[in-house]
Design an enzyme around this catalytic site. Structure first.
Site, mmCIF file in Angstrom:
data_model
loop_
_atom_site.group_PDB
_atom_site.id
_atom_site.type_symbol
_atom_site.label_atom_id
_atom_site.label_comp_id
_atom_site.label_asym_id
_atom_site.label_seq_id
_atom_site.Cartn_x
_atom_site.Cartn_y
_atom_site.Cartn_z
ATOM 1 N N LYS A 116 0.830 -1.487 0.004
ATOM 2 C CA LYS A 116 0.191 0.207 0.120
ATOM 3 C C LYS A 116 0.969 1.189 -0.201
ATOM 4 O O LYS A 116 0.128 1.764 -0.704
ATOM 5 C CB LYS A 116 -0.469 -0.766 1.558
ATOM 6 N N GLU A 200 -0.596 8.420 8.094
ATOM 7 C CA GLU A 200 -1.567 9.415 7.003
ATOM 8 C C GLU A 200 -2.295 10.824 8.028
ATOM 9 O O GLU A 200 -2.722 10.064 9.257
ATOM 10 C CB GLU A 200 -2.727 8.256 6.413
ATOM 11 N N HIS A 235 -14.790 -1.906 7.991
ATOM 12 C CA HIS A 235 -14.505 -1.793 7.296
ATOM 13 C C HIS A 235 -15.335 -2.514 6.412
ATOM 14 O O HIS A 235 -14.401 -2.456 4.798
ATOM 15 C CB HIS A 235 -13.138 -1.919 7.335
ATOM 16 N N ARG A 292 -8.932 -6.194 -9.055
ATOM 17 C CA ARG A 292 -10.396 -7.920 -9.908
ATOM 18 C C ARG A 292 -11.577 -6.979 -9.344
ATOM 19 O O ARG A 292 -11.873 -5.439 -9.284
ATOM 20 C CB ARG A 292 -10.926 -8.623 -7.921
HETATM 21 P P1 ADP Z 1 -8.120 -1.860 4.775
HETATM 22 O O1 ADP Z 1 -6.944 -1.927 3.180
HETATM 23 O O2 ADP Z 1 -7.290 -2.309 5.285
HETATM 24 O O3 ADP Z 1 -9.240 -2.608 4.563
HETATM 25 P P2 ADP Z 1 -7.991 1.120 3.645
HETATM 26 O O4 ADP Z 1 -6.804 1.834 3.020
HETATM 27 O O5 ADP Z 1 -8.987 0.497 2.280
HETATM 28 O O6 ADP Z 1 -7.565 0.193 4.753
HETATM 29 O O7 ADP Z 1 -8.959 1.596 4.633
HETATM 30 C C1 ADP Z 1 -9.566 1.564 4.932
HETATM 31 C C2 ADP Z 1 -10.755 2.101 6.037
HETATM 32 O O8 ADP Z 1 -10.508 3.001 6.510
HETATM 33 C C3 ADP Z 1 -11.559 2.820 4.569
HETATM 34 O O9 ADP Z 1 -12.299 3.294 3.797
HETATM 35 C C4 ADP Z 1 -11.915 4.420 5.409
HETATM 36 O O10 ADP Z 1 -13.367 4.572 5.915
HETATM 37 C C5 ADP Z 1 -10.821 4.838 6.281
HETATM 38 N N1 ADP Z 1 -9.560 4.940 6.100
HETATM 39 C C6 ADP Z 1 -8.960 5.000 5.280
HETATM 40 N N2 ADP Z 1 -7.328 5.887 5.598
HETATM 41 C C7 ADP Z 1 -8.513 6.870 6.167
HETATM 42 C C8 ADP Z 1 -7.836 8.024 6.469
HETATM 43 N N3 ADP Z 1 -6.382 9.119 6.249
HETATM 44 N N4 ADP Z 1 -8.095 9.354 7.296
HETATM 45 C C9 ADP Z 1 -9.418 8.580 7.808
HETATM 46 N N5 ADP Z 1 -9.898 7.612 7.332
HETATM 47 C C10 ADP Z 1 -9.509 6.448 6.516
#
Ligand code: ADP
Length: 453
Positions: A116, A200, A235, A292
């Site tokens: 990531k 982040e 999530h 995918r």
């Molecule tokens: P994973 O792969 O573990 O599911 P993601 O990067 O896709 O992680 O993030 C999952 C969820 O977490 C996102 O849909 C969002 O709701 C929340 N999220 C991710 N990054 C942030 C951020 N910088 N600030 C607030 N919420 C975030």
């Protein structure tokens, strides 16, 4: 074009892929475990091969058994669906090494997007907006402190190998950083065997907005509008819609062009989804790319009229995309509700069992993607998705009205399902107004509303 395609999956998505193959005049080969002998995908496919015992590791995730099934049945290509082997670069490579076609992106793209921090760097380089934070993995706590100060608290620690929200920690103030850095790293190490973290800025009350792209091997690439998937529990997406109620035509174009830029930059081929979070001011930031087809692809199919699975198969066979960007027109609005064998009043506890009675809704604008039938035994080994109910209308209000009347008509007896939960959420004032973010379900008291029913 291929003559015969093997589907390395089960459940509704296997059925969905068989439908596409049949419409294209291609033969289908199902694979199944001992637990799926009576599964619908096995009954519908032209051929089927039993590949092992119920645990996924010994059947649906077993590379060699899946590839052997393709070889003995004479299939030329393998469609992985979603989950299982869909984002496994090693498997995609093995398929290629056996002279078969993997219906999905090149293994290199799967690998690049699976890391990531690397994915974020590639997107940033391509000019796609990313959440402010660290460039790549954090070397140590001191660097984490420095980056966090610069981004401004609150911040989010995330696992480089992340998935399913694991190894993710909110840090509200400098004093919490050390503890969270240790615990997120330890969790990531034990979940993924990779404890590396990146950082982040925490976006407050974000909405989850994602863009569907299709890219062929001739350099053509289009975006098929966006989907909003902010109604999530831990999530896990539960309700998705297209278009998003808050994305304007101007923002849609910016989102779509960003997604296309990012996907082109990594040499992406096949169907893919570029995920963003959007803040309350409408700024959007890349979070990850899924390499995918996604569970929620039908809402995009309903509003664009594009059959994403067929496009994926044509692209894998080396054909050109059947559309250009200017041919993509969005018509109306579509909403999907994931109907799971889970008990919403008992914290969504999985509840496998036998479907004693079944009535699926119909009528204008209703689509049900499902593998269940009366008498079907829901096995305990796999995910609890029973059906996806999709409602399409000329506008969002009509889609909501159709969804609610279809949920009222839908009868599944024998196992508790999330049907009543969807009715409560979709009929709420907040949902109707489009007033929600990814934290909606933490604040919305669906339990109280369910007990009123
Ligand atoms: P994973 O792969 O573990 O599911 P993601 O990067 O896709 O992680 O993030 C999952 C969820 O977490 C996102 O849909 C969002 O709701 C929340 N999220 C991710 N990054 C942030 C951020 N910088 N600030 C607030 N919420 C975030």
């Amino acid at each position: 074009m291929f003559k015969k395609v093997l589907i390395a999956n089960r459940g509704e998505i296997a059925v969905r892929i068989i439908y596409a193959l049949r419409e294209m005049g291609l033969e289908s080969v199902a694979v199944y475990s001992d637990a799926d002998e009576n599964a619908l995908h096995v009954q519908l496919a032209d051929y089927s091969v039993k590949i092992g015992p119920p645990p996924p590791r010994e059947s649906y995730l077993h590379y060699h058994r899946v590839i052997a099934a393709a070889e003995v049945s004479g299939a030329e290509a393998i469609h992985p669906g979603y989950g299982f082997l869909a984002e496994n670069a090693e498997f995609a490579r093995l398929v290629r090494d056996h002279g078969l076609v993997f219906i999905g992106p090149p293994p290199e793209a799967i690998e690049d997007m699976g890391d990531k921090a690397k994915a974020k760097e590639s997107m940033k380089r391509a000019g796609v907006p990313v959440v402010p934070g660290s460039d790549g993995p954090l070397a140590d706590l001191d660097q984490a402190r420095e980056v966090a100060e610069k981004a401004g608290y609150p911040v989010l620690l995330k696992a480089v190998a992340g998935g399913g929200g694991r190894g993710m920690r909110i840090v509200r103030e400098p004093g919490e950083l050390e503890k969270q850095f240790q615990s997120a790293g330890a969790e990531a190490e034990s979940a993924f065997g990779d404890g590396r973290l990146y950082l982040e800025k925490l976006i407050l009350r974000p909405r989850h907005i994602e863009v569907q792209v299709l890219a062929d091997s001739h350099g053509n690439i289009v975006y098929l509008g966006e989907r909003e998937c902010s109604i999530q529990r831990r999530h896990q997406k539960l309700i998705e819609e297209s278009p998003s109620p808050v994305v304007s035509p101007e923002t849609r174009k910016l989102l779509g062009e960003s997604a296309v830029r990012g996907a082109s930059a990594i040499g992406y081929v096949s169907a893919g989804t570029v995920e963003f979070i959007m803040d309350q001011e409408g700024n959007f930031y890349f979070i990850e790319m899924n390499t995918r087809v996604q569970v929620e692809h039908p809402v995009t199919e309903m509003v664009t009229g594009v059959d994403i699975i067929k496009e994926q198969i044509r692209i894998a066979a080396g054909e050109k995309l059947s559309m250009r960007q200017e041919d993509v027109v969005l018509r109306g609005h579509a909403i999907e509700a994931r109907i799971n064998a889970e008990d919403p009043v008992r914290d969504f506890a999985p509840s496998p069992g036998t479907i004693k009675a079944l009535h699926k809704p119909g009528g204008p604008g209703i689509r049900v993607d499902s593998h269940i039938y009366q008498g079907y035994k829901v096995p305990p080994y796999y995910d609890s998705l029973l059906a996806k109910l999709i409602a399409h209308g000329s506008d969002r209000n009509e889609a909501i009205a159709r969804m609610l009347r279809a949920l009222e008509e839908f009868v599944i007896e024998g196992v508790p399902t999330t049907i009543p939960f969807h009715h409560v959420v979709i009929s709420s004032e907040e949902f109707r107004r489009g007033d929600f973010d990814t934290g909606f379900l933490e604040r919305f008291d669906y339990k109280a509303k369910l007990s009123e029913l």
